[in-house]
Design an enzyme around this catalytic site. Structure first.
Site, PDB file in Angstrom:
ATOM      1  N   ARG A   1       8.375  72.844  61.069  1.00  0.00           N
ATOM      2  CA  ARG A   1       9.830  72.645  60.956  1.00  0.00           C
ATOM      3  C   ARG A   1      10.134  71.754  59.771  1.00  0.00           C
ATOM      4  O   ARG A   1       9.306  70.973  59.332  1.00  0.00           O
ATOM      5  CB  ARG A   1      10.370  71.976  62.228  1.00  0.00           C
ATOM      6  CG  ARG A   1      10.540  72.922  63.410  1.00  0.00           C
ATOM      7  CD  ARG A   1      11.153  72.199  64.590  1.00  0.00           C
ATOM      8  NE  ARG A   1      12.496  71.733  64.300  1.00  0.00           N
ATOM      9  CZ  ARG A   1      12.946  70.511  64.590  1.00  0.00           C
ATOM     10  NH1 ARG A   1      12.167  69.614  65.159  1.00  0.00           N
ATOM     11  NH2 ARG A   1      14.181  70.171  64.302  1.00  0.00           N
TER      12      ARG A   1
ATOM     13  N   ARG B   1      14.135  60.618  67.360  1.00  0.00           N
ATOM     14  CA  ARG B   1      13.046  59.627  67.501  1.00  0.00           C
ATOM     15  C   ARG B   1      13.471  58.512  68.434  1.00  0.00           C
ATOM     16  O   ARG B   1      14.658  58.208  68.565  1.00  0.00           O
ATOM     17  CB  ARG B   1      12.725  59.000  66.136  1.00  0.00           C
ATOM     18  CG  ARG B   1      12.288  59.996  65.117  1.00  0.00           C
ATOM     19  CD  ARG B   1      11.001  59.564  64.420  1.00  0.00           C
ATOM     20  NE  ARG B   1      10.452  60.672  63.669  1.00  0.00           N
ATOM     21  CZ  ARG B   1      10.880  61.048  62.476  1.00  0.00           C
ATOM     22  NH1 ARG B   1      11.823  60.356  61.874  1.00  0.00           N
ATOM     23  NH2 ARG B   1      10.367  62.096  61.853  1.00  0.00           N
TER      24      ARG B   1
ATOM     25  N   LYS C   1       2.224  64.826  70.255  1.00  0.00           N
ATOM     26  CA  LYS C   1       2.603  66.241  70.108  1.00  0.00           C
ATOM     27  C   LYS C   1       1.423  67.176  70.371  1.00  0.00           C
ATOM     28  O   LYS C   1       0.370  67.058  69.747  1.00  0.00           O
ATOM     29  CB  LYS C   1       3.145  66.457  68.693  1.00  0.00           C
ATOM     30  CG  LYS C   1       3.676  67.861  68.452  1.00  0.00           C
ATOM     31  CD  LYS C   1       4.699  67.861  67.357  1.00  0.00           C
ATOM     32  CE  LYS C   1       5.024  69.237  66.845  1.00  0.00           C
ATOM     33  NZ  LYS C   1       6.122  69.232  65.892  1.00  0.00           N
TER      34      LYS C   1
HETATM   35  C1  BTN Z   1       6.740  72.330  64.118  1.00  0.00           C
HETATM   36  O1  BTN Z   1       6.838  71.788  63.007  1.00  0.00           O
HETATM   37  O2  BTN Z   1       6.720  71.657  65.154  1.00  0.00           O
HETATM   38  C2  BTN Z   1       6.638  73.825  64.234  1.00  0.00           C
HETATM   39  C3  BTN Z   1       5.221  74.320  64.040  1.00  0.00           C
HETATM   40  C4  BTN Z   1       5.078  75.814  64.170  1.00  0.00           C
HETATM   41  C5  BTN Z   1       3.690  76.283  63.799  1.00  0.00           C
HETATM   42  C6  BTN Z   1       3.471  77.730  64.120  1.00  0.00           C
HETATM   43  S1  BTN Z   1       1.775  78.181  63.993  1.00  0.00           S
HETATM   44  C7  BTN Z   1       2.194  79.867  64.129  1.00  0.00           C
HETATM   45  C8  BTN Z   1       3.478  80.067  63.338  1.00  0.00           C
HETATM   46  N1  BTN Z   1       3.175  80.370  61.952  1.00  0.00           N
HETATM   47  C9  BTN Z   1       3.582  79.394  61.137  1.00  0.00           C
HETATM   48  O3  BTN Z   1       3.428  79.384  59.898  1.00  0.00           O
HETATM   49  N2  BTN Z   1       4.176  78.409  61.844  1.00  0.00           N
HETATM   50  C10 BTN Z   1       4.210  78.743  63.253  1.00  0.00           C
END
Ligand code: BTN
Length: 319
Positions: free
Chosen positions: A117, A316, A182
């Site tokens: 994100r 946060r 996390k």
């Molecule tokens: C976050 O930042 O919390 C979201 C992370 C999301 C990661 C997943 S892994 C599978 C899919 N492909 C990606 O490139 N990102 C999501």
């Protein structure tokens, strides 16, 4: 022969001689040796002992498309259109944003450009996490998707609870935490018509067994399933995700977030806590007061209860 064939043999964590590998895979020892060199690029440490051969210490927990497909529940079997399992890809979300149709699912052993994100990278070591994406087409535009990312978080937590994971919490909008760290993240990417037919690619990353060395490059407090006592396989996690998420996507435009609100709030990590919400150039302080029927964050501020929604926000604890 491709790389994955050698990986399958070595995944048991035992020693295999070059000759044995060559025989099992129907190629020469030189061809085997060339492939073994590529393991380095995947960040895998191959142990080589004279007289015994090669071994991947601790083995590998590989995904298996046939096992996943065979174990899907009836509902998701009727909803899934296509399942791709890649050994190596830049990002499973990118792949489905560009190529995915409704009901397509994509998994990978490794991502070289995993997306997180707010423009962050998602650290994606080989066979140590789940990298899952699925695409779905909605006809009611962006409005019918309000709260979807929270509902997805809830379903991911459900899937993990079904595999025996305890002490899971949710952090608005869609992080899955355990013990305040996390465990999993969710990234929704939308394309098409915001007021008509749009495609959503929903990506889920779950830490399964992150090597300490790689964990050091993760810029937030993290935890993985292994340290929580999970003894299952990555296939088990993938199956549970598909079984929970495809039925959610297929009904969400009818239900919206409302039926999920109470369950979401029961796992809310920050409920009643002093928090701040930040965007690139703004900060609001308040007390977390749960979520609305559309999944907006409720914040008790000096000016009363305020509602916030949007993917670029970050919540946060105030210390
Ligand atoms: C976050 O930042 O919390 C979201 C992370 C999301 C990661 C997943 S892994 C599978 C899919 N492909 C990606 O490139 N990102 C999501």
């Amino acid at each position: 022969m491709n790389l994955v064939d050698i990986l399958k043999v070595l995944s048991d964590g035992n020693f295999h001689s070059g000759e044995e590998l060559g025989k099992a895979l129907g190629v020469s020892r030189t061809a085997v040796w060339k492939h073994l060199h590529k393991l380095d690029e995947l960040g895998l440490e191959l142990v080589s002992v004279k007289g015994r051969g090669y071994c991947l210490e601790g083995g590998l927990d590989l995904l298996d498309e046939a096992v996943i497909t065979a174990s899907l529940g009836d509902e998701s079997r009727g909803l899934i259109q296509n399942l791709d399992v890649f050994t190596d890809i830049d990002s499973t979300n990118r792949y489905l944003v560009e190529n995915g149709l409704g009901g397509d699912v994509c998994l990978a052993e490794q991502q070289t450009k995993g997306r997180g994100r707010r423009g962050r990278d998602w650290v994606s070591p080989f066979a140590r996490s789940i990298y899952f994406s699925t695409a779905w087409v909605f006809s009611g535009g962006a409005q019918s998707l309000e709260g979807l990312s929270l509902a997805v978080g809830l379903k991911v937590a459900d899937a993990l609870a079904g595999l025996g994971c305890r002490d899971l919490q949710l952090k608005w909008p869609n992080d899955i935490l355990s013990n305040g760290s996390k465990l999993a993240g969710i990234l929704l990417e939308m394309s098409g018509d915001v007021s008509g037919e749009c495609k959503v690619v929903l990506g889920v990353g779950i830490n399964v067994d992150i090597p300490e060395r790689i964990g050091q490059s993760i810029d937030q407090q993290w935890i993985d399933l292994k340290s929580m006592g999970f003894a299952g396989t990555r296939n088990d996690v993938a199956i549970a995700l598909i079984n929970k998420l495809l039925p959610l996507l297929s009904t969400y435009s009818d239900t919206g977030f409302k039926p999920y609100r109470q369950a979401w709030e029961s796992l809310d990590a920050f409920r009643g806590k002093e928090v701040y919400l930040s965007s690139v150039n703004n900060r609001v302080d308040g007390r977390a007061a749960g979520v609305s029927d559309t999944g907006a964050l409720l914040l008790e501020t000096d000016e009363g209860i305020r509602q916030y929604s949007g993917g670029e926000l970050s919540l946060r604890l105030r210390s």
